[in-house]
Design a protein around this motif. Structure first.
Motif, short mmCIF file in Angstrom:
data_model
loop_
_atom_site.label_atom_id
_atom_site.label_comp_id
_atom_site.label_asym_id
_atom_site.label_seq_id
_atom_site.Cartn_x
_atom_site.Cartn_y
_atom_site.Cartn_z
N GLY A 142 9.09 -3.22 -3.90
CA GLY A 142 8.07 -4.16 -4.35
C GLY A 142 7.39 -3.69 -5.62
O GLY A 142 8.00 -3.05 -6.48
N ARG A 143 6.09 -3.98 -5.73
CA ARG A 143 5.32 -3.62 -6.91
C ARG A 143 4.12 -2.77 -6.51
O ARG A 143 3.67 -2.80 -5.38
CB ARG A 143 4.81 -4.87 -7.63
N MET A 144 3.58 -2.04 -7.48
CA MET A 144 2.32 -1.36 -7.26
C MET A 144 1.22 -2.39 -7.07
O MET A 144 1.19 -3.42 -7.75
CB MET A 144 1.99 -0.46 -8.45
N GLY A 145 0.32 -2.14 -6.14
CA GLY A 145 -0.77 -3.07 -5.87
C GLY A 145 -2.00 -2.80 -6.72
O GLY A 145 -2.20 -1.69 -7.22
N GLY A 146 -2.81 -3.83 -6.88
CA GLY A 146 -4.08 -3.71 -7.59
C GLY A 146 -5.24 -3.99 -6.65
O GLY A 146 -5.09 -3.95 -5.43
N PRO A 147 -6.39 -4.28 -7.20
CA PRO A 147 -7.56 -4.55 -6.36
C PRO A 147 -7.32 -5.75 -5.44
O PRO A 147 -6.56 -6.66 -5.77
CB PRO A 147 -8.66 -4.87 -7.39
N ALA A 148 -7.97 -5.73 -4.29
CA ALA A 148 -7.82 -6.81 -3.32
C ALA A 148 -8.26 -8.12 -3.95
O ALA A 148 -9.30 -8.19 -4.61
CB ALA A 148 -8.65 -6.52 -2.08
N PRO A 149 -7.48 -9.18 -3.76
CA PRO A 149 -7.84 -10.46 -4.37
C PRO A 149 -9.07 -11.08 -3.71
O PRO A 149 -9.36 -10.84 -2.55
CB PRO A 149 -6.60 -11.32 -4.13
N GLU A 150 -9.77 -11.86 -4.50
CA GLU A 150 -10.92 -12.61 -3.99
C GLU A 150 -10.47 -14.00 -3.55
O GLU A 150 -9.52 -14.54 -4.10
CB GLU A 150 -12.00 -12.74 -5.08
N PRO A 151 -11.12 -14.62 -2.56
CA PRO A 151 -12.22 -14.04 -1.79
C PRO A 151 -11.72 -13.04 -0.76
O PRO A 151 -10.67 -13.23 -0.15
CB PRO A 151 -12.83 -15.28 -1.10
N ARG A 152 -12.46 -11.97 -0.59
CA ARG A 152 -12.12 -10.96 0.40
C ARG A 152 -12.76 -11.35 1.73
O ARG A 152 -13.96 -11.59 1.80
CB ARG A 152 -12.62 -9.60 -0.04
N LEU A 153 -11.93 -11.40 2.76
CA LEU A 153 -12.44 -11.83 4.07
C LEU A 153 -12.38 -10.72 5.12
O LEU A 153 -12.61 -10.96 6.30
CB LEU A 153 -11.64 -13.04 4.56
N GLY A 154 -12.08 -9.50 4.69
CA GLY A 154 -12.16 -8.37 5.61
C GLY A 154 -10.95 -8.26 6.51
O GLY A 154 -9.97 -8.99 6.40
N GLY A 155 -11.03 -7.29 7.42
CA GLY A 155 -9.94 -7.04 8.34
C GLY A 155 -9.98 -5.62 8.85
O GLY A 155 -11.03 -5.12 9.23
N PHE A 156 -8.83 -4.93 8.82
CA PHE A 156 -8.73 -3.60 9.40
C PHE A 156 -9.53 -2.59 8.58
O PHE A 156 -9.93 -2.84 7.44
CB PHE A 156 -7.27 -3.17 9.48
#
Length: 529
Positions: free
Chosen positions: A376-390
């Motif tokens: 795959g690809r290197m990831g960046g900052p979590a996209p908005e809107p952030r809804l939380g999780g683990f």
């Protein structure tokens, strides 16, 4: 004829050139050497993976696991400090001297009721009801140890200065140690930290991570016991207080932010029905996207506990059992890791590997896509809107020192997580190949960090920007002890039944061989419902 003085000077100069430590100019030459060193340690990787899988220990009870891993590290020249931060199964291992100081970490604890025979694509526990590695935490230490040993060999031969630190994520499933490590000062001298975690693909990201921060709190109420039928009016039920708090919290949920998560279990509901419970406890996880909102949930829980106590004429107290800061990962280090991921690529999966993967996916009723075949690809900052999780308590470390988490491909896509199915691949060639690939990335990234001072400087510059507006401010206090009592009774109940299944690498080449498992073992026909 040249003078003796001139000959001596030239000889000394030549000797100095021969013993001069490697520099950034040597990186392109030495990085592949470290890579090869990790690849050549594939057998060690397999033995570590299989050994830790066979122990299957729960958080805070990783006695055999820590004994084994610290033994491997001591045998390879590391100095080990055990029992750090008041946690018996926690330790830190060091080799080398000088700067930079690079830490490598990975979790080691298992999952309740996740005992599973490896290489068998349907539920088949080694010990019924026992814990096991249903998260794959048996594999990460092999990644970092093998990678570190490959880098260490190059550093010794080339005279490269620097210090390697290896540490375990104890009780990660309880999110219960990393904030305590920081509080005790064990990351005060660390320059860079690389963490590893099992996945079905390679991955690394930078910036604000996905998921949530968390504070884990147990609320305990103290009342007065009485005969539940003979004189209930003389009792003050601690369980009533627990139930009132839970009802209040469940009503309040509607009015909390969408990204919030909260869940609880009643950890002590009393002794028996005909005795009014004198003591009762409820254990909450409060999750939010950032520290201020985590703190709001925590304080709201405390207020509800006090109100429930007032309504039932009981006393309320509480204790933080775990803590996980929202994660933020370092961009320059992530870029260096990903460049090495691209150099290594995904493992070459055999048809047997793919058959196991598809068999498990069929058993779980998910798409039969087998193992990942394209990087795959290197990831960046979590996209908005952030809804939380683990949540993951590596977040705490990520706000103390520049940190990334490298995910490596040792598991099968489509598993539900925290489940027996996530243990199926974890002592098979799938895990072994993915761990060796991950170790190769770690070995080369260590070369980058030790030979390229500009990379360490860039990582620290990014970290300074990260912490310019928000400083690490954990919710645990100076007197909150680590919850080392957790899981003891559960582990004690199964340890002796699990002991006969410990891997013996002196007698068997692999754990599959020791167990007599034909690889792969898949169910023929439709899965059972």
């Amino acid at each position: 004829m040249p003078s003796l003085k001139r000959i001596t000077a030239l000889s000394l100069l030549s000797f100095a050139v021969l013993i001069a430590p490697a520099t950034a100019q040597d990186l392109e030459t030495l990085r592949p050497v470290a890579d090869q060193g990790a690849a050549e340690r594939a057998k060690l990787a397999q033995v570590i993976v299989d050994s830790v899988f066979s122990f299957g220990e729960l958080g805070f009870q990783e006695v055999e696991t820590s004994r084994y891993l610290t033994g491997v590290l001591r045998d390879n020249g590391f100095e080990v400090e055990e029992g750090i931060a008041g946690i018996p199964t926690a330790w830190m291992a060091r080799w080398g001297s000088g700067s930079p100081v690079i830490a490598l970490g990975s979790d080691i604890d298992g999952i309740p009721k996740a005992s599973q025979k490896p290489g068998v694509a349907y539920f088949d526990p080694l010990v019924e009801g026992a814990p096991g590695h249903g998260e794959g935490h048996n594999s990460g230490q092999a990644v970092i140890i093998v990678g570190a040993l490959a880098a260490k060999e190059v550093m010794e031969r080339e005279g490269i200065p620097g210090t390697i630190v290896i540490w375990p994520g104890v009780a990660e499933e309880l999110l219960a140690t990393k904030a305590w490590f920081i509080r005790a000062g064990y990351f005060d001298d660390i320059d860079i930290n690389i963490f590893t975690h099992v996945a079905s693909d390679f991955g690394v990201s930078w910036g604000q991570g996905r998921g949530s921060g968390l504070v884990s709190v147990e609320y305990t109420f103290e009342g007065e016991s009485a005969h539940s039928a003979g004189a209930p009016w003389r009792g003050r039920s601690a369980l009533d207080a627990v139930e009132i708090m839970n009802m209040a919290w469940n009503v309040k949920r509607e009015h909390l932010r969408l990204p919030h998560r909260s869940h609880y279990v009643i950890s002590n509901g009393g002794d028996q029905p005909n005795v009014v419970p004198q003591l009762a406890s409820v254990w909450y996880y409060f999750r939010e996207l950032d520290q201020p909102h985590m703190k709001e949930l925590y304080e709201l829980g405390n207020t509800m506990a006090e109100a429930a106590a007032a309504m039932t004429s009981t006393k309320a107290s509480w204790r933080i059992l775990g803590h996980a800061y929202p994660r933020h990962f370092n961009k320059p280090v992530a870029e260096a890791v990903w460049a090495n991921v691209e150099r290594v690529g995904l493992p070459e999966w055999s048809e047997a590997d793919q058959t196991l993967a598809r068999g498990l996916q069929r058993e779980l009723g998910v798409e039969e896509r087998g193992l990942v075949m394209e990087l795959g690809r290197m990831g960046g900052p979590a996209p908005e809107p952030r809804l939380g999780g683990f949540s993951d308590d590596i977040g705490d470390i990520s706000w103390k020192v520049p940190t990334v988490t490298m995910r490596y491909p040792s598991n099968i896509p489509g598993g539900p997580g925290h489940h027996w199915a996530n243990a199926v691949a974890m002592a098979t060639p799938i895990a072994h190949k993915g761990v060796t690939a991950g170790a190769r990335v770690i070995a080369m990234t260590l070369m980058d960090l030790f030979l390229d001072p500009s990379l360490v400087a860039a990582a620290k510059d990014y970290f300074a920007e990260q912490t310019a507006e928000h400083q690490y401010s954990p919710l645990i206090g100076p007197n909150d002890p680590p919850a080392i009592h957790l899981n003891k009774e559960r582990m004690d109940a199964f340890r002796e039944a699990m002991r006969p299944f410990y891997y013996d690498p002196e007698r068997y080449d692999t754990y599959l061989e020791q167990l007599g498992i034909e690889y792969p073992t898949v169910r023929e026909g439709e899965p059972e419902n």
